[in-house]
Design an enzyme around this catalytic site. Structure first.
Site, PDB file in Angstrom:
ATOM      1  N   LEU A  13      36.874  27.531  33.949  1.00 39.85           N
ATOM      2  CA  LEU A  13      36.917  26.700  35.153  1.00 39.85           C
ATOM      3  C   LEU A  13      35.513  26.490  35.713  1.00 39.85           C
ATOM      4  CD1 LEU A  13      38.263  25.217  37.487  1.00 39.85           C
ATOM      5  CD2 LEU A  13      38.594  27.427  38.615  1.00 39.85           C
ATOM      6  N   ASP A  36      27.461  40.903  38.350  1.00 45.95           N
ATOM      7  CA  ASP A  36      28.735  41.565  38.094  1.00 45.95           C
ATOM      8  C   ASP A  36      29.359  41.813  39.467  1.00 45.95           C
ATOM      9  OD1 ASP A  36      30.758  43.441  37.733  1.00 45.95           O
ATOM     10  OD2 ASP A  36      29.772  44.322  35.983  1.00 45.95           O
ATOM     11  N   ILE A  37      30.500  41.197  39.715  1.00 50.25           N
ATOM     12  CA  ILE A  37      31.055  41.297  41.081  1.00 50.25           C
ATOM     13  C   ILE A  37      31.500  42.715  41.418  1.00 50.25           C
ATOM     14  CG2 ILE A  37      31.734  38.860  41.252  1.00 50.25           C
ATOM     15  CD1 ILE A  37      34.695  39.910  41.016  1.00 50.25           C
ATOM     16  N   TYR A  61      39.536  38.861  35.679  1.00 50.00           N
ATOM     17  CA  TYR A  61      39.938  39.512  34.435  1.00 50.00           C
ATOM     18  C   TYR A  61      41.269  38.892  34.032  1.00 50.00           C
ATOM     19  CZ  TYR A  61      41.401  42.788  30.951  1.00 50.00           C
ATOM     20  OH  TYR A  61      41.819  43.315  29.752  1.00 50.00           O
ATOM     21  N   THR A 102      46.858  32.727  40.964  1.00 48.04           N
ATOM     22  CA  THR A 102      47.682  32.335  39.825  1.00 48.04           C
ATOM     23  C   THR A 102      49.170  32.204  40.168  1.00 48.04           C
ATOM     24  OG1 THR A 102      48.491  33.211  37.709  1.00 48.04           O
ATOM     25  CG2 THR A 102      47.707  34.819  39.249  1.00 48.04           C
ATOM     26  N   TYR A 126      48.634  42.066  36.004  1.00 45.63           N
ATOM     27  CA  TYR A 126      47.697  40.968  36.278  1.00 45.63           C
ATOM     28  C   TYR A 126      48.147  40.224  37.544  1.00 45.63           C
ATOM     29  CZ  TYR A 126      45.608  36.302  35.894  1.00 45.63           C
ATOM     30  OH  TYR A 126      44.972  35.114  36.169  1.00 45.63           O
ATOM     31  N   TRP A 151      48.005  28.049  34.054  1.00 43.26           N
ATOM     32  CA  TRP A 151      47.926  27.618  32.667  1.00 43.26           C
ATOM     33  C   TRP A 151      46.761  26.652  32.424  1.00 43.26           C
ATOM     34  CZ3 TRP A 151      52.586  24.785  30.024  1.00 43.26           C
ATOM     35  CH2 TRP A 151      52.445  24.915  28.649  1.00 43.26           C
TER      36      TRP A 151
HETATM   37  N1  LIG Z   1      43.173  30.574  32.514  1.00 48.44           N
HETATM   38  C1  LIG Z   1      44.371  30.396  33.059  1.00 48.44           C
HETATM   39  O1  LIG Z   1      45.320  29.988  32.385  1.00 48.44           O
HETATM   40  C2  LIG Z   1      44.566  30.669  34.522  1.00 48.44           C
HETATM   41  C3  LIG Z   1      45.866  30.490  35.057  1.00 48.44           C
HETATM   42  C4  LIG Z   1      46.059  30.734  36.424  1.00 48.44           C
HETATM   43  C5  LIG Z   1      45.007  31.145  37.220  1.00 48.44           C
HETATM   44  N2  LIG Z   1      43.775  31.320  36.663  1.00 48.44           N
HETATM   45  C6  LIG Z   1      42.697  31.797  37.534  1.00 48.44           C
HETATM   46  O2  LIG Z   1      41.676  30.828  37.551  1.00 48.44           O
HETATM   47  C7  LIG Z   1      40.400  31.475  37.646  1.00 48.44           C
HETATM   48  C8  LIG Z   1      39.467  30.955  36.554  1.00 48.44           C
HETATM   49  O3  LIG Z   1      40.065  31.247  35.299  1.00 48.44           O
HETATM   50  P1  LIG Z   1      39.334  30.897  33.933  1.00 48.44           P
HETATM   51  O4  LIG Z   1      40.393  30.454  32.989  1.00 48.44           O
HETATM   52  O5  LIG Z   1      38.141  30.051  34.163  1.00 48.44           O
HETATM   53  O6  LIG Z   1      38.910  32.352  33.499  1.00 48.44           O
HETATM   54  P2  LIG Z   1      37.766  32.807  32.464  1.00 48.44           P
HETATM   55  O7  LIG Z   1      37.420  31.702  31.556  1.00 48.44           O
HETATM   56  O8  LIG Z   1      38.200  34.110  31.870  1.00 48.44           O
HETATM   57  O9  LIG Z   1      36.556  33.059  33.457  1.00 48.44           O
HETATM   58  C9  LIG Z   1      36.434  34.218  34.214  1.00 48.44           C
HETATM   59  C10 LIG Z   1      35.011  34.672  34.075  1.00 48.44           C
HETATM   60  O10 LIG Z   1      34.824  35.830  34.917  1.00 48.44           O
HETATM   61  C11 LIG Z   1      33.998  36.720  34.202  1.00 48.44           C
HETATM   62  N3  LIG Z   1      34.099  38.092  34.732  1.00 48.44           N
HETATM   63  C12 LIG Z   1      34.968  39.075  34.405  1.00 48.44           C
HETATM   64  N4  LIG Z   1      34.669  40.204  35.072  1.00 48.44           N
HETATM   65  C13 LIG Z   1      33.595  39.904  35.859  1.00 48.44           C
HETATM   66  C14 LIG Z   1      32.800  40.654  36.748  1.00 48.44           C
HETATM   67  N5  LIG Z   1      33.042  41.953  36.969  1.00 48.44           N
HETATM   68  N6  LIG Z   1      31.771  40.044  37.375  1.00 48.44           N
HETATM   69  C15 LIG Z   1      31.498  38.741  37.146  1.00 48.44           C
HETATM   70  N7  LIG Z   1      32.188  37.985  36.285  1.00 48.44           N
HETATM   71  C16 LIG Z   1      33.234  38.560  35.646  1.00 48.44           C
HETATM   72  C17 LIG Z   1      34.501  36.626  32.773  1.00 48.44           C
HETATM   73  O11 LIG Z   1      33.550  37.160  31.891  1.00 48.44           O
HETATM   74  P3  LIG Z   1      34.069  37.932  30.547  1.00 48.44           P
HETATM   75  O12 LIG Z   1      35.061  37.005  29.909  1.00 48.44           O
HETATM   76  O13 LIG Z   1      32.808  38.132  29.787  1.00 48.44           O
HETATM   77  O14 LIG Z   1      34.710  39.200  31.027  1.00 48.44           O
HETATM   78  C18 LIG Z   1      34.656  35.108  32.641  1.00 48.44           C
HETATM   79  O15 LIG Z   1      33.438  34.515  32.246  1.00 48.44           O
HETATM   80  C19 LIG Z   1      40.686  32.977  37.609  1.00 48.44           C
HETATM   81  O16 LIG Z   1      40.722  33.482  38.922  1.00 48.44           O
HETATM   82  C20 LIG Z   1      42.062  33.066  37.009  1.00 48.44           C
HETATM   83  O17 LIG Z   1      42.757  34.225  37.424  1.00 48.44           O
HETATM   84  C21 LIG Z   1      43.539  31.089  35.347  1.00 48.44           C
END
Ligand SMILES: NC(=O)c1ccc[n+]([C@@H]2O[C@H](COP(=O)([O-])OP(=O)(O)OC[C@H]3O[C@@H](n4cnc5c(N)ncnc54)[C@H](OP(=O)(O)O)[C@@H]3O)[C@@H](O)[C@H]2O)c1
Length: 285
Positions: A13, A36-37, A61, A102, A126, A151
């Site tokens: 995102l 790192d948050i 995560y 989510t 989660y 999703w």
């Molecule tokens: N993807 C979905 O289908 C989905 C669905 C519903 C809601 N969401 C929500 O939408 C948001 C964005 O999702 P996304 O798909 O873009 O997720 P993503 O691609 O996994 O991005 C999350 C990023 O946060 C990083 N991260 C993890 N731990 C961290 C820490 N301690 N400090 C700083 N960064 C950290 C991850 O790095 P690493 O990968 O290296 O750990 C990753 O680069 C999230 O809040 C997610 O819960 C996503």
């Protein structure tokens, strides 16, 4: 010019959000290696130095299976405790705070979609951690703005998402087994980003609100199977799609909501899901 600080900038995102940048805002982003948050001193110092107007938390995560077992602590740390800490820092420096959540905060019992005010009842760790993140952040800092989405796909070829996987399988397999008994709202991250930009542009009027942002669907949700079928049709590629249940597909150690369409009752609407999907498939060419 308003300044936006983005956490988790390597994520899918965040990638599309940064790509769709509007000139009227300055954005400063940090990936996990720099910010790192889960390191309190780190965030506090960066917020003090950068002096953002808005903190957009895209760090999360996401491995729901591992969150049930070996990564329980990491899941609760990143998705709950540190969302609370980010909100605390936003409050300390009086910054706007936006965090993503989510559809997994819901239990999937409601068949006609979840409204923003519906009661949460997560089925897995989660979902529970994201729910706690929402709750703790809003309790410590009532200005917190929550965007629930579901999703996600987007980011391009380098990202791991369902659309990319199906496109790869279509090029490499003749038969693909796909879950047909879970119904969700698919969301293209570029469409979601546009809606987030609109929200940011109006943030003075939207603090403390909860949004449900997903691509528009007319029925009660799309299954993985229906979505994959549509990808085949748009790509004009043939493969044998074999429907299966989520219970059959997974180890059975995790429960997921069966119906978790998000109803968007705001004026920040995303376009129809098929239009978003078509555009993303073009982007992958
Ligand atoms: N993807 C979905 O289908 C989905 C669905 C519903 C809601 N969401 C929500 O939408 C948001 C964005 O999702 P996304 O798909 O873009 O997720 P993503 O691609 O996994 O991005 C999350 C990023 O946060 C990083 N991260 C993890 N731990 C961290 C820490 N301690 N400090 C700083 N960064 C950290 C991850 O790095 P690493 O990968 O290296 O750990 C990753 O680069 C999230 O809040 C997610 O819960 C996503």
């Amino acid at each position: 010019m308003k300044k936006i600080l983005i956490t988790g900038a390597d994520g899918m995102l965040a990638h599309d959000f940064i790509q769709s940048q509007k000139n009227k805002f300055q954005i400063i982003w940090f990936d996990k290696s720099v910010l790192d948050i889960t390191v309190l001193h780190n965030i506090d110092t960066i917020v003090q130095n950068v002096k953002p107007d808005i903190i957009l938390n895209c760090a999360a995560y996401l491995n729901a299976e591992k969150a049930e077992k070996e990564e329980k602590k990491r899941n609760f740390d990143v998705n709950a405790l540190w969302v609370f800490n980010l909100a605390t820092i936003a409050k300390k420096y009086q910054k706007d705070f936006i965090t993503l959540s989510t559809d997994y905060v819901f239990d999937g019992q409601k068949r006609n979609g979840y409204n923003e005010t519906d009661i949460q009842n997560p089925l897995n760790n989660y979902g529970l951690a994201k729910y706690l993140g929402e709750k703790l952040a809003t309790e410590i800092y009532s200005n917190t703005l929550i965007i629930r989405t579901s999703w996600l796909y987007g980011g391009g070829k380098n990202y791991d998402n369902f659309v990319n996987t199906i496109v790869w399988l279509l090029n490499n397999e003749k038969e693909i087994k796909i879950v047909n008994n879970q119904f969700w709202s698919p969301t293209y991250t570029m469409d979601l980003s546009m809606a987030i930009w609109e929200i940011i542009s109006n943030i003075e009027f939207l603090r403390w609100k909860i949004f449900h942002l997903s691509n528009d669907i007319s029925n009660n949700g799309i299954s993985w199977f229906d979505f994959a079928d549509r990808i085949c049709k748009i790509k004009k590629k043939w493969a044998q799609l074999v429907p299966c249940s989520s219970e059959e597909y997974e180890s059975g150690d995790i429960s997921r909501p069966k119906f978790s369409k998000l109803n968007n009752n705001s004026s920040f609407l995303l376009r129809n899901w098929e239009e978003g999907l078509k555009e993303y498939l073009k982007r992958l060419e």
